[in-house]
Design an enzyme around this catalytic site. Structure first.
Site, short mmCIF file in Angstrom:
data_model
loop_
_atom_site.label_atom_id
_atom_site.label_comp_id
_atom_site.label_asym_id
_atom_site.label_seq_id
_atom_site.Cartn_x
_atom_site.Cartn_y
_atom_site.Cartn_z
N LYS A 140 -9.76 2.15 -2.25
CA LYS A 140 -9.92 1.53 -0.94
C LYS A 140 -11.32 1.74 -0.39
O LYS A 140 -11.80 2.87 -0.26
CB LYS A 140 -8.86 2.12 0.00
CG LYS A 140 -8.77 1.51 1.38
CD LYS A 140 -7.56 2.08 2.10
CE LYS A 140 -7.36 1.52 3.49
NZ LYS A 140 -6.11 2.04 4.12
N CYS B 261 -5.69 -2.96 2.38
CA CYS B 261 -5.37 -2.81 3.80
C CYS B 261 -6.55 -3.08 4.74
O CYS B 261 -6.93 -4.21 4.97
CB CYS B 261 -4.77 -1.43 4.04
SG CYS B 261 -3.88 -1.32 5.62
N GLU C 130 0.83 -1.21 0.00
CA GLU C 130 0.00 0.00 0.00
C GLU C 130 0.86 1.25 0.00
O GLU C 130 1.81 1.38 0.77
CB GLU C 130 -0.91 -0.01 1.24
CG GLU C 130 -1.86 1.16 1.32
CD GLU C 130 -2.69 1.16 2.59
OE1 GLU C 130 -3.74 1.81 2.61
OE2 GLU C 130 -2.29 0.50 3.58
#
Length: 406
Positions: free
Chosen positions: A211, A248, A136
């Site tokens: 995300k 994540c 990331e």
């Protein structure tokens, strides 16, 4: 498997599925028979066998030794089928620390990271990796803990500097590359997103994913910079297979994993930046569980090192001001739908993890466990639909004698 310094990969700093040093401790204190059984429980078995180690080319090992990064490779097999040929794809994960202090000029920081990543990508190319995923926001320090807006300068368009850098390497090595960046959306008010750019093996941009879930815990002050993504749960059909990217914090949300599976993913990557104090006990569990529950492979990649920032900061959690986020513990690894997983890379060193995956295993596990067939999506959908209503009432049945006793 030998690491880049010639020692066995499991005997240096690596861990099994994120359990630091546990494997070495068990090996040193158990009989061979008990150790084999412990390994079976920790790593699982792939087609009733321990994972097979892959011998990598000398060029790969030379690059690892020269540039001081860990490297390991394992093979996930599938049962032989009569009507389908094996669908083996070689997949890689890169974990890395930043290359120069955060006090250096931003351009110097970015260039130093790219100079560090280049040889690791070359090693992946020399090893014949088909799909490669970076960590990331790999082009920068994970500075979102500071809440300082100057770090927004690292944001770039989808087709920006890092994508162009990796496009050349993707074309050179006939490799699909997942490029997680801090995106600046120049067409929509220069809004910033946490984004993965999917680069095809011809050097083209296949698409992006932003995300879905943004943390608001500890020093993860990311909502100061960007909000939840708007791209849904896309699955990208590449030359080598169907891939998704669960960035994540999304790994803490089971429905996020589920959605990529419902859209047909065969491999889901989890590019991350997470620290030991907060999440390390979860790390070996969540991805492996997602692979099992959704009958696909998972590649978990986490950055390495402790990043110290110029100005101390606090996060409203009662802790004294501090200048670092904590230790990013690396431990990148792969998980398979049959509950097997690889040993993880080091907690402290840059690294390249490689795995051969026979994607036929995904369907074989679906047939074996029938999770899709036995799921009750209609019932789940009904509950979620009701839950979203303002007048929702939980389905709780109270013992009628409770109040009488009171």
């Amino acid at each position: 498997m030998a690491s880049s310094n010639g020692k066995p990969a499991q005997a240096e700093e690596g861990s099994i599925g994120g359990y630091e040093s546990l494997h070495r401790l068990l090996e040193a204190n158990l009989s061979p028979e008990l150790f084999q059984e412990a390994s079976r429980l920790l790593l699982g078995l792939n087609c009733a066998r321990p994972l097979e180690v892959i011998a990598l080319p000398e060029a790969t090992m030379t690059l690892a030794e020269t540039h001081n990064f860990d490297v390991q490779a394992f093979r996930f097999s599938a049962d032989k089928e009569f009507l389908r040929q094996p669908r083996v794809v070689r997949v890689g994960l890169i974990q890395n620390s930043i290359a120069v202090p955060t006090t250096c000029h931003f351009a110097e920081q970015k260039k130093a990271i790219m100079d560090k990543i280049g040889p690791i990508v070359d090693a992946a190319g020399a090893s014949g990796v088909n799909i490669l995923c970076l960590q990331e926001a790999w082009t920068m320090p994970f500075a979102f803990c500071t809440r300082e807006k100057r770090w927004c300068e690292f944001a770039e368009p989808v087709d920006g500097e890092s994508t162009q850098f990796l496009q050349e390497l993707a074309q050179k090595y006939n490799m699909v590359i997942v490029n997680p960046i801090l995106e600046r959306d120049v067409n929509h008010g220069e809004t910033i997103w946490n984004t993965a750019v999917i680069i095809g093996n011809n050097g083209n941009i296949i698409g992006i994913h932003r995300k879905n879930h943004i943390p608001r815990v500890g020093d993860f002050n990311e909502s100061t910079y960007y909000m939840e993504g708007n791209t849904g749960h896309p699955v990208f059909e590449t030359t080598y297979g169907k891939i998704g990217v669960n960035i994540c914090y999304g790994r803490h949300h089971p429905l996020n994993w589920l959605a990529f599976g419902l859209n047909g993913a065969e491999i889901v990557f989890n590019p991350s930046a997470t620290v030991g104090e907060l999440s390390e006990p979860m790390w070996p569990i969540e991805a492996r569980n997602a692979a099992i529950a959704n009958s696909y492979f998972v590649g978990s990649v986490n950055r390495v090192g402790t990043e110290v920032f110029p100005n101390p900061f606090t996060s409203g959690d009662g802790k004294p001001q501090h200048a670092d986020f904590g230790h990013f513990y690396g431990s990148s690894h792969f998980s398979a739908p049959d509950a097997s997983c690889t040993p993880s890379l080091s907690r402290y060193r840059d690294g390249l993890a490689i795995s051969d995956m026979d994607l036929n295993l995904c369907r074989q596990i679906k047939d074996k466990w029938a999770f899709r067939m036995t799921a009750r999506y209609d019932m789940y959908a009904s509950l979620l639909s009701e839950y979203l209503k303002p007048d929702f009432k939980p389905q709780v049945i109270v013992d009628p004698l409770t109040n009488k006793r009171a």
